[in-house]
Design an enzyme around this catalytic site. Structure first.
Site, short mmCIF file in Angstrom:
data_model
loop_
_atom_site.label_atom_id
_atom_site.label_comp_id
_atom_site.label_asym_id
_atom_site.label_seq_id
_atom_site.Cartn_x
_atom_site.Cartn_y
_atom_site.Cartn_z
N ASP A 36 -1.54 2.37 -3.02
CA ASP A 36 -2.15 1.16 -2.46
C ASP A 36 -3.27 1.60 -1.52
O ASP A 36 -3.16 2.63 -0.83
CB ASP A 36 -1.13 0.32 -1.70
CG ASP A 36 -1.72 -1.02 -1.27
OD1 ASP A 36 -1.75 -1.94 -2.10
OD2 ASP A 36 -2.17 -1.11 -0.12
N GLU A 38 -6.32 0.25 1.43
CA GLU A 38 -6.95 -0.76 2.27
C GLU A 38 -8.44 -0.42 2.30
O GLU A 38 -8.82 0.76 2.31
CB GLU A 38 -6.36 -0.76 3.67
CG GLU A 38 -4.87 -1.07 3.72
CD GLU A 38 -4.49 -2.39 3.07
OE1 GLU A 38 -5.31 -3.32 3.09
OE2 GLU A 38 -3.37 -2.48 2.52
N HIS A 179 -0.05 -5.53 4.27
CA HIS A 179 -1.46 -5.15 4.17
C HIS A 179 -1.75 -3.82 4.85
O HIS A 179 -2.86 -3.58 5.32
CB HIS A 179 -2.38 -6.25 4.75
CG HIS A 179 -2.35 -7.51 3.96
ND1 HIS A 179 -2.84 -7.61 2.68
CD2 HIS A 179 -1.86 -8.74 4.27
CE1 HIS A 179 -2.67 -8.84 2.24
NE2 HIS A 179 -2.07 -9.55 3.18
N ASP A 184 2.80 -1.23 1.69
CA ASP A 184 2.58 -1.97 0.45
C ASP A 184 2.95 -1.12 -0.76
O ASP A 184 3.48 -1.63 -1.76
CB ASP A 184 1.12 -2.42 0.35
CG ASP A 184 0.83 -3.60 1.28
OD1 ASP A 184 1.73 -3.99 2.05
OD2 ASP A 184 -0.30 -4.12 1.24
#
Length: 584
Positions: A36, A38, A179, A184
């Site tokens: 994952d 960001e 998030h 995540d």
């Protein structure tokens, strides 16, 4: 022996026995890297950059390692992103740049890992963009998207949507997504395991099946996947058969087993193919030495077996030739077969309409008679209206003799076999006159007829150049080293072999020539095989890197042939279409 009976018995075929490794990559022994990211925005193309990477490595349902790093994006984090993720610009001060994080992450993943992400196009898209920007080679990971799988497996009654937070609650994830990349990724691991548990109950047990899973594949269809279990993972041809042994469908693939298995495990949008799979009772396969051999064998088997689900089954029967007859006063005629009758044949055309357009183009350029039936100087009759229009010299009433008429026939013959400049010049002049008179529809019709005639002549000249060669040997480099060899006689592929890397090819060439099929050529531009086979062989020969090893005969196109004119007319038409679109 028929082509169907000879399948797999020719000296240029090689048998391959399937192994347990060909049964797919078991999910239980696969290393998944659940990742994952960001980022500072929604798209790397718009300037967004990665701010955090989190990943969990799992195998056999067990978490074996984790990876986490903040990333300095080299730009400010937008306020709404900081509110959403909790990652601020101040947090990223002193964090490593992606130039050092990405190589470490790729090395940590390993080459054999399967990447997993929720909404994988987003995360993988950012990783690929970063790799390209840093000049790194992307490993070509297989990718699994848990969002796509969830949409196929989880109903609206179970969860209102397929967002990660909703699925994490539904599958009872031990980590709540928030998030942040690592949390995540941990939640996605639990979602992945919940999905795999559901898929295992309906027979999905390999990575290949997981990557192609669709809810539109019926249980009955999936139960037939065992028909692919004994097929080889090699280039070749496959034949679907019904319970009575009748051929349903013939196809080709660089990996026969993988392709056949996809019919039973992947979504098939074509209704006729779903019906074919429902009727299939067994699948036969023929391993081929090269992809070219597989393509040619496919064509021959389709012609031999006439499988009901191959749309090309009867394509050869629809070909039309434009024939300039061998008479005292030759005329143009549309025929289905080429005969040894002294006539000149143009084409073949894939439809009668195209052949008629080419015929009309030749009639406009050359004053050939358009009446039917035999005509001789001793059997005269009244002339038709074409004489008054100046479209025919009227040999029917004696106005034009054999020698004078022969000039027109020779010009039409030359346009078909060699120099098309006269044909093109006359019809382009007529197009220009019509356009100047603002008769644009008529001008367009003349242009279409010219294009049809030039395409037919180009096809004839291109095909005849190869089919006129008694023998040709060519080699093409293989991916990873070695050579693909092909022996072609009168346009027919008669031998094919693969030469391993670092092995001298000459002994293989000599062996191939000694065992290649002998060809007794027939009549016409296609003396030994179908148009489709010649075009497949030509396409292979014309690929960059293919080398001519030996040649008997002359392989050349006319200096002023139709090929160059076809390209020029296509370019002119493309420019005209573009200008019209701009004006609109």
């Amino acid at each position: 022996m028929t082509a169907a009976e000879a399948v797999g018995t020719l000296p240029w075929s090689t048998g391959v026995q399937a192994t347990f490794d060909e049964l797919g990559t078991p999910l239980r022994s696969t290393t998944f890297v659940v990742v994952d990211l960001e980022t500072t925005g929604g798209s790397p193309a718009a300037g967004a950059r990665i701010t955090e990477v989190g990943a969990v490595k799992v195998r056999g349902g067990v978490r074996v390692a984790e990876f986490h790093s903040l990333v300095d994006p080299g730009c400010e984090v937008p306020p709404f992103i900081a509110v959403l993720t909790g990652i601020t610009s101040a947090m990223l001060l002193g964090a490593p740049r992606i130039a050092s994080v990405l190589p470490a992450f790729l090395d940590w993943c390993g080459r054999d890992a399967v990447l997993v992400a929720h909404n994988a196009p987003f995360d993988v898209g950012f990783l690929k963009a970063a790799a390209q920007e840093e000049g790194l080679e992307w490993p070509g990971f297989r990718v699994v998207d848990t969002a796509r799988l969830a949409r196929a497996l989880v109903t609206r009654d179970e969860t209102p949507d397929c967002r990660l937070s909703s699925l994490a609650r539904f599958f009872g994830a031990s980590t709540t997504p928030n998030h942040r990349a690592l949390d995540d990724a941990r939640a996605t691991v639990d979602v992945l395991h919940g999905i795999l548990e559901r898929l295992g109950g309906i027979g999905v047990h390999s990575v290949e099946e997981l990557a192609t899973y669709s809810s539109r594949v019926t249980p009955a269809q999936r139960r037939k996947r065992h028909l692919a279990d004994r097929l080889p993972s090699a280039p070749g041809v496959y034949v679907f058969r019904d319970s009575g042994g009748r051929a349903l469908y013939v196809g080709t693939s660089r990996d026969v087993r993988s392709r056949v298995r996809s019919y039973f495990t992947a979504s098939e949008p074509r209704r006729r193919m779903r019906e074919m799979v429902r009727l299939a009772d067994r699948v036969d396969a023929v391993v081929c030495a090269t992809p070219l051999e597989a393509e040619v064998r496919e064509l021959r088997l389709i012609a031999e077996l006439q499988p009901r689900y191959n749309r090309r089954s009867r394509q050869q029967e629809r070909l039309v030739w434009l024939k300039l007859t061998a008479e005292a006063f030759p005329r143009l005629s549309l025929v289905r077969q080429v005969r040894e009758d002294g006539g000149t044949y143009l084409g073949p055309f894939r439809s009668r309409a195209s052949a008629e357009q080419a015929r009309d183009a030749l009639h406009e350029a050359f004053p050939l008679r358009q009446c039917t039936g035999a005509l001789s100087p001793r059997r005269l009759r009244a002339a038709c209206a074409l004489k008054e229009m100046g479209r025919c010299g009227a040999p029917c009433d004696g106005s034009e003799g054999v020698d004078a008429y022969a000039v027109h026939a020779a010009a039409a013959r030359e346009a078909a076999l060699g120099d098309v400049r006269t044909l093109v010049a006359r019809l382009e002049a007529r197009t220009a006159r019509l356009a100047a008179a603002e008769r644009f529809e008529e001008a367009a019709a003349v242009r279409d007829r010219l294009s049809a005639a030039v395409r037919g002549a180009a096809r004839l000249q291109r095909v005849s150049a190869l089919t006129g060669c008694p023998e040709l040997v060519a080699a093409r480099p293989r991916t990873g080293g070695g050579w693909d060899l092909a022996v072609v006689r009168h346009g027919r592929l008669v031998g094919s072999a693969a030469v391993p890397p670092r092995v001298p090819p000459r002994p293989h060439v000599e062996a191939l020539l000694a065992t290649a099929e002998r060809v007794e050529p027939g009549v016409g531009p296609l003396p030994a095989c179908t148009l489709e086979e010649v075009e497949r062989v030509l396409a292979w020969l014309e690929q960059p890197g293919t080398r001519l090893v030996e040649l008997e005969g002359t392989w050349a196109s006319p200096a002023h042939g139709a090929g160059s004119q076809r390209e020029r007319l296509a370019a002119v038409e493309a420019a005209r279409t573009t200008s019209w679109a701009g004006a609109a």
